[in-house]
Structures are given as C-alpha cells and as structure tokens.
Design a protein around this motif. Structure first.
Motif, short mmCIF file in Angstrom:
data_model
loop_
_atom_site.label_atom_id
_atom_site.label_comp_id
_atom_site.label_asym_id
_atom_site.label_seq_id
_atom_site.Cartn_x
_atom_site.Cartn_y
_atom_site.Cartn_z
N VAL A 93 0.83 -1.20 0.00
CA VAL A 93 0.00 0.00 0.00
C VAL A 93 0.87 1.26 0.00
CG1 VAL A 93 -1.96 -1.08 1.19
CG2 VAL A 93 -0.13 -0.01 2.54
N GLU A 96 -2.18 8.28 1.23
CA GLU A 96 -2.51 9.68 0.95
C GLU A 96 -2.56 10.36 2.31
OE1 GLU A 96 -6.24 12.18 -1.09
OE2 GLU A 96 -6.20 9.98 -1.15
N ARG A 140 -9.61 5.27 4.73
CA ARG A 140 -9.84 6.17 3.60
C ARG A 140 -8.55 6.59 2.91
NH1 ARG A 140 -9.15 8.78 0.00
NH2 ARG A 140 -10.26 10.59 -0.86
N TRP A 141 -7.48 6.69 3.66
CA TRP A 141 -6.24 7.26 3.11
C TRP A 141 -5.23 6.21 2.67
CZ3 TRP A 141 -8.02 11.61 2.00
CH2 TRP A 141 -8.84 12.33 2.87
N HIS A 143 -4.10 3.33 0.01
CA HIS A 143 -4.35 2.92 -1.37
C HIS A 143 -3.52 1.68 -1.70
CE1 HIS A 143 -6.46 6.67 -2.50
NE2 HIS A 143 -5.63 7.24 -1.63
N SER A 161 1.83 12.27 -7.11
CA SER A 161 0.45 12.75 -7.07
C SER A 161 0.40 14.28 -7.02
CB SER A 161 -0.28 12.17 -5.86
OG SER A 161 -0.40 10.77 -5.97
N ASN A 302 -8.17 13.44 -4.60
CA ASN A 302 -8.61 12.26 -5.34
C ASN A 302 -7.70 11.98 -6.54
OD1 ASN A 302 -10.86 11.02 -4.01
ND2 ASN A 302 -12.08 12.85 -4.49
N HIS A 304 -4.69 10.07 -6.22
CA HIS A 304 -3.87 8.87 -6.07
C HIS A 304 -4.28 7.72 -6.99
CE1 HIS A 304 -1.82 10.78 -2.78
NE2 HIS A 304 -1.10 9.70 -2.54
N PRO A 305 -5.58 7.42 -7.16
CA PRO A 305 -5.91 6.29 -8.04
C PRO A 305 -5.39 6.45 -9.47
CG PRO A 305 -7.78 6.83 -6.66
CD PRO A 305 -6.77 7.91 -6.44
N ILE A 308 -1.52 6.19 -9.43
CA ILE A 308 -1.09 4.79 -9.29
C ILE A 308 -1.25 4.04 -10.61
CG2 ILE A 308 -1.73 2.59 -8.20
CD1 ILE A 308 -2.35 4.27 -5.65
#
Length: 358
Positions: A93, A96, A140-141, A143, A161, A302, A304-305, A308
């Motif tokens: 992982v 964020e 939540r943070w 990823h 990011s 929003n 990071h996704p 990645i």
C-alpha cells in the motif's frame, strides 16, 4: 519501534516508541520506504510550519511537538481494524497522508477536501509518520498498489500525485509544450506526468546532474541551463515563436518565476507548485498584458488512483529518481545534510526505518 521525531527547528531525534494501536476502521502498516520531502527540510530549517507551534496542539490530531516525520511512504499491511474488509495482511500500500476533519466530504467526487479548514498531513502534524517503523492510518487514506511495483518506487507515488494534480490544474493536453522551472523531485515528477500525457517538455535547471537526470529518465525533451542560455528565447525557438502553452514553477525562486512568465505564450497558463516562504516580487503588468492565467496548486485531491494507474501501467518509471537509500540513524547527517547543502547531487533519498532493504 524506532521513529524519527521533530522536536524543534534543527532538532530531530530517533526515539523508541510503543507500537501504535490498530483501531476500528484503520490499517496497520509496516513502513518499507519513506522519502525525504522538501517540506521536511523546511520544517528542519525554518519550522515549525506545518508542524504544531510551540505549546500548541493541532486542532484535528490533538497532538503537539514532538511529532513523527515522514509523509511520502510505502509499506505492507500487517493488521486491519474492525470494519476494514477490502484490504488484507501482506498487501502492498501507499498512503494519501491527510489529516482532515471527519465532517468533510472526502468522497470520490470531492474536488476540495484538501482545502478544508485545518487540513494537515500525517508525518507533519501527528498521527505517526513514514519515518517510523510502523504507522496506523484511517482506511480512507490507504491505497493498495500492485506487487509488480517495487516498494521503493511506490514511496514516490505521493510526490508524483503532487505533479499529477498540478498538471490537472494546468489543463495541459497532448500536443502542448510545457516549461518546468526547476528539476528537483517535484519538477521532475511533474515532467513525468506531462510526458505520460503526450506533452512536449522543456526543463530549466542549473544543476548538471538534474538536467542529465531529466533527459536520461525521458521526462524532458529539452533540458536548459539558465546560466548559459536565454530560456524564454529557447522556448520560443522550440515553439516557432509562440511560447509555451503551460509553465510550472517548482523552485520558489523569483528568477525562475520571471523566466516562466517571459516564456509563456499570450493566454498561457502558469501553475505555481512550490511552497514559497516569502512574498514574491511579481510583475503583475506582464500577467495583464499577456492575459496569463496564474493558478496555485497544493498537494492532491482524489489524485492517487489515477497516479497509481500511471505507474502500474508502465507509463511512468520512478526508478531513475531514487538517488540514495539510508537508514533512520543517517537521516540528518546523510539525508538532510545532502539535500540542504548538496542538493544538486541528489533527487530523492529514501529512508528504511527498519533497515530492511539497505
């Protein structure tokens, strides 16, 4: 466990701390690698800035000095708290690293949670940090990242990011020409995002090593030495006299900001990415006469996704930007000292809090 903690300006110590408790809704992470950020250097030299002030506690974390440092990190899940069902022990992982109030909308459609009142960062204002062997983070943070991405490279997802959000703010598109002012870590990673999106990139940078790194890594088409050439004139040559479509200020240096303004085409976009510790002496008349659109950018939202995905897909290779690896005991003498006094010799120095991988 061991952790590097910030006590005051010029005062960072490696302490022995109890392991953090994995509470419901949180994830326990064994930190693999943590990058040293320019923000960490500013705290060390000029702080407290993001860290709580003397005798104060952060209004969300409730913590005061000393705080564990480190917000650019990757790791492996060692425990999941009650209610966390979509991550498992052993998963790789990245984090964020936000500290944000519970009543702020941080859902997938939010575009402004990073601008919410009292926003701060894990590793600067409490809640542990990547310069400790273990950290516990709200789900939540956290990823997940594919195991095909080495954990040392994954530690650069956080600063990448920052670059992704800056490029998003600029509106740059394939076929545009961008000028990046400063080839430090954020400048290089912003350039990497630009290249991945089909933008032609020129970088202005004094350091020969960093100019070479930009070209070797393939994130710049042109690497210009502002001590040897007129950067704005060179950009006009590249663009048939038009000027750059977008420019990114990644140095917090006045001369760089002035150069970018000169190099932009009329109606171009100037994005200020760096954190300035002083007021700028900005020529507002040039902005008016060229109708330049000047935009600030901070961190990510929003982002990071998608960031990645750029790495997992192979569109961005982060390995060239890792120029050093050290243990926690060498943080100040090997890490901070190099980046403060010989920063032209390094890009990103990674720390292994546990010593594994060195």
């Amino acid at each position: 466990m061991k952790a590097a903690r910030y006590y005051d300006r010029g005062d960072i110590r490696v302490d022995e701390l109890p392991e953090p408790e994995v509470l419901p809704g949180t994830v326990g992470i064994n930190v693999a690698w943590c990058g040293i950020c320019g923000t960490d250097l500013h705290e060390y030299l000029e702080g407290p800035i993001f860290a709580p002030g003397h005798g104060q506690t952060h209004p969300i974390s409730g913590e005061g000095l000393p705080v564990t440092l480190g917000h650019e990190f990757s790791g492996v899940v060692y425990a999941v708290g009650e209610g966390v069902e979509d991550l498992e022990v052993g998963q790789h992982v990245v984090v964020e690293p936000y500290i944000i109030r519970d009543d702020v909308d941080t859902g997938p459609d939010s575009r402004d949670y990073h601008l919410s009142p009292d926003m701060n960062f894990i590793g600067l204002a409490g809640r542990g940090g990547g310069l400790g062997e273990k950290v516990v983070v709200q789900r939540r943070w956290v990823h997940p990242i594919d195991n095909s991405v080495p954990l040392d490279q994954a530690a650069l997802i956080e600063p990448l990011s920052v670059g992704y959000h800056a490029v998003e703010r600029s509106g740059a598109k394939a076929g545009d020409v961008a000028l990046v002012g400063g080839a430090g870590p954020i400048g290089l990673l912003t350039a990497a995002v630009l290249k991945a999106q089909g933008v032609t990139v020129a970088i202005s940078e004094l350091s020969p090593l960093r100019r070479e790194k930009a070209l070797e890594a393939g994130v710049a088409d042109y690497a210009l030495d502002p001590s040897q050439v007129d950067v704005a004139e060179e950009v006009r040559k590249i663009t048939d006299g038009k000027g750059a479509d977008v420019a990114f200020e990644c140095s917090s240096v006045q001369a760089v900001l002035d150069t970018l303004m000169d190099a932009l085409r009329p109606t171009g976009v100037l994005v200020v990415v760096s954190i300035w510790g002083k007021r700028s002496d900005f020529d507002i008349h040039k902005l008016v006469m060229k109708e330049i659109d000047m935009r600030g950018t901070i961190a990510y939202v929003n982002s990071h996704p998608a960031t990645i995905e750029l790495v997992e897909s192979g569109k961005i290779d982060l390995s060239p930007f890792i120029t050093g690896k050290i243990g926690l005991e060498g943080l100040v003498d090997e890490g901070f000292d190099t980046l403060i006094n010989r920063n032209e010799t390094a890009v990103k120095i990674l720390v292994s809090p546990s010593g594994e991988g060195l």
